[in-house]
Design a protein around this motif. Structure first.
Motif, short mmCIF file in Angstrom:
data_model
loop_
_atom_site.label_atom_id
_atom_site.label_comp_id
_atom_site.label_asym_id
_atom_site.label_seq_id
_atom_site.Cartn_x
_atom_site.Cartn_y
_atom_site.Cartn_z
N ARG A 1 0.79 -1.23 0.00
CA ARG A 1 0.00 0.00 0.00
C ARG A 1 0.82 1.28 0.00
NH1 ARG A 1 -5.58 -0.33 0.33
NH2 ARG A 1 -6.14 -2.53 0.42
N CYS A 2 2.07 1.22 0.42
CA CYS A 2 2.82 2.47 0.60
C CYS A 2 4.00 2.60 -0.36
CB CYS A 2 3.34 2.57 2.04
SG CYS A 2 2.15 2.08 3.28
N CYS B 1 4.63 4.88 -3.51
CA CYS B 1 5.06 6.28 -3.39
C CYS B 1 6.25 6.47 -2.44
CB CYS B 1 3.91 7.14 -2.88
SG CYS B 1 2.49 7.21 -3.97
N HIS B 2 6.31 5.66 -1.36
CA HIS B 2 7.36 5.89 -0.35
C HIS B 2 8.43 4.81 -0.40
CE1 HIS B 2 5.18 8.96 1.95
NE2 HIS B 2 4.10 8.23 1.81
N PHE C 1 1.49 15.73 -6.20
CA PHE C 1 0.91 15.76 -4.84
C PHE C 1 1.11 17.09 -4.12
CE2 PHE C 1 2.28 11.32 -5.60
CZ PHE C 1 1.03 10.75 -5.63
N ALA D 1 3.73 17.94 -2.71
CA ALA D 1 4.98 17.69 -1.95
C ALA D 1 5.40 16.26 -2.29
CB ALA D 1 4.73 17.83 -0.46
N PRO E 1 6.46 12.46 -1.74
CA PRO E 1 6.32 11.55 -0.60
C PRO E 1 7.71 11.27 -0.01
CG PRO E 1 5.33 10.64 -2.62
CD PRO E 1 6.10 11.85 -3.02
N PRO E 2 7.94 11.59 1.27
CA PRO E 2 9.28 11.43 1.82
C PRO E 2 9.65 9.96 2.03
CG PRO E 2 7.76 12.14 3.52
CD PRO E 2 6.99 12.13 2.24
N LEU F 1 10.60 6.84 4.16
CA LEU F 1 10.02 6.57 5.49
C LEU F 1 10.91 5.70 6.39
CD1 LEU F 1 6.21 6.08 4.72
CD2 LEU F 1 7.39 8.12 5.50
N ARG G 1 9.10 11.31 13.72
CA ARG G 1 7.77 11.75 14.14
C ARG G 1 7.32 11.09 15.44
NH1 ARG G 1 5.58 16.16 11.58
NH2 ARG G 1 5.47 15.92 9.34
N LEU H 1 2.57 8.65 14.07
CA LEU H 1 2.25 7.85 12.87
C LEU H 1 0.93 7.11 13.04
CD1 LEU H 1 5.73 6.25 12.06
CD2 LEU H 1 4.56 8.06 10.80
N TYR I 1 -1.81 9.69 12.76
CA TYR I 1 -1.89 10.25 11.39
C TYR I 1 -2.60 9.30 10.43
CZ TYR I 1 0.01 11.36 6.72
OH TYR I 1 0.15 11.62 5.38
N PHE J 1 -2.52 16.31 10.20
CA PHE J 1 -1.64 16.94 9.22
C PHE J 1 -2.54 17.71 8.27
CE2 PHE J 1 2.49 15.89 6.73
CZ PHE J 1 2.44 17.08 6.05
N GLY K 1 -0.79 16.38 1.47
CA GLY K 1 -0.76 16.10 0.03
C GLY K 1 -1.02 14.64 -0.27
N MET K 2 -1.04 13.79 0.77
CA MET K 2 -1.18 12.34 0.54
C MET K 2 -2.66 11.94 0.40
SD MET K 2 0.27 9.30 2.99
CE MET K 2 -0.78 7.93 3.42
N VAL L 1 -4.93 6.33 1.11
CA VAL L 1 -4.73 5.08 0.35
C VAL L 1 -5.33 3.86 1.04
CG1 VAL L 1 -2.68 5.91 -0.85
CG2 VAL L 1 -2.44 4.81 1.38
#
Ligand code: HEC
Length: 256
Positions: free
Chosen positions: A49-50, A53-54, A103, A105, A107-108, A110, A117, A122, A125, A144, A148-149, A152
């Motif tokens: 799932r992540c 993008c990350h 987006f 920004a 996706p940083p 992780l 954080r 997390l 969030y 947040f 921009g996310m 998902v």
């Protein structure tokens, strides 16, 4: 004196910045790195799932597999979705510039997110997205603001509607009360529309717990090892102290 003051300020800075970021109350979660099944489920959720993008570009698939007790061929067959080999770093091919355009920004990465954080952040969030038609992806996040996310995990959690003003949301958070029989919560600002998600709220919380647990592991992969070694060191010290005590008694017997 001035130097010490500046040093103190630097030490306190992350806490101050984080506290100022959002008044939204955080839900607590305590990572359990010994729960391998939870870490495995968390990794599966992350790669599925992540990782579109990350990245987790400071972590290798092989190291993760070994630490989580997963055979390499299983990871290669089911958890490596792109071109990667088992010894590769968990990178992704998405271009950061393109992503920033899509987006707002990029996706940083992780890998260190749980250290940066904190796990409570997390955990909160990922459970705080709600529908907001004013935003480009149709969602916003209570913790947040104007994130921009996209949400998902909406097909798991369901579509979340916020019934409170932002001020109420910030003040009360979204805990409500949990019914232990049905696993559903009530009295919250944010409610899930019926039959829109495949999990109930307890199952969803559990899935996010696993995901954040996995992110906590990746943030400090050697922690498990140090805890294990730490136990042996303590046992050794206890035995050694006992032997040293016996030896001392033996020596002093002659002197007295
Ligand atoms: C479609 C792309 C996409 C997917 C898939 C995605 N994210 Fe994101 N994520 C983003 C973007 C873009 C941002 C940056 C948001 C911003 O700064 O406004 C972000 C931000 C984040 C942040 C905040 C980072 C920080 O410290 O500022 C976390 C944590 C995060 N994502 C976790 C996840 C997790 C966990 C998943 C999988 C369940 C996931 N994301 C899936 C696009 C994505």
């Amino acid at each position: 004196m001035k130097k010490y003051l500046i040093a103190l300020l630097l030490v306190l800075m992350p806490a101050v910045v984080q506290a100022a970021a959002s008044p939204y109350p955080l839900d607590k979660m305590k990572p359990n790195l010994r729960d391998q099944e939870s870490l495995q489920r968390g990794m599966a959720l992350f790669v599925n799932r992540c990782m579109g993008c990350h990245s987790m570009e400071y972590q290798r698939f092989a190291r993760t597999a070994d630490d989580l007790g997963l055979p390499h061929d299983l990871v290669e067959d089911y958890l490596i979705l792109g071109e990667h080999k088992i010894n590769d770093l968990m990178t992704i091919s998405m271009d950061k510039g393109d992503a920033a355009g899509w987006f707002g920004a990029p996706p940083p990465d992780l890998t260190l997110s749980a250290r940066l954080r904190g796990t409570d952040w997390l955990y909160t969030y990922l459970r705080s997205f709600y529908r907001d038609e004013a935003r480009p992806w149709g969602v916003n996040n209570a913790l947040f603001a104007d994130v921009g996310m996209p949400n998902v995990l909406e097909d798991l959690q369901g579509a979340v509607v916020n019934n409170c003003t932002i001020d109420e949301l910030m003040e009360r958070g979204n805990r409500g009360t949990l019914d232990p029989l049905t696993g559903n919560r009530s009295g919250q600002c944010m409610t899930v529309q019926a039959n829109t998600g495949s999990m109930n709220s307890a199952e969803f919380d559990r899935a996010i717990y696993d995901l954040v647990n996995y992110m906590a592991y990746v943030g400090e992969p050697s922690r498990l090892q140090s805890e294990r070694i730490g136990t042996f060191v303590l046992i050794f010290l206890a035995i050694f102290t006992f032997v040293a005590y016996l030896l001392k008694r033996e020596f002093w017997r002659d002197i007295h």
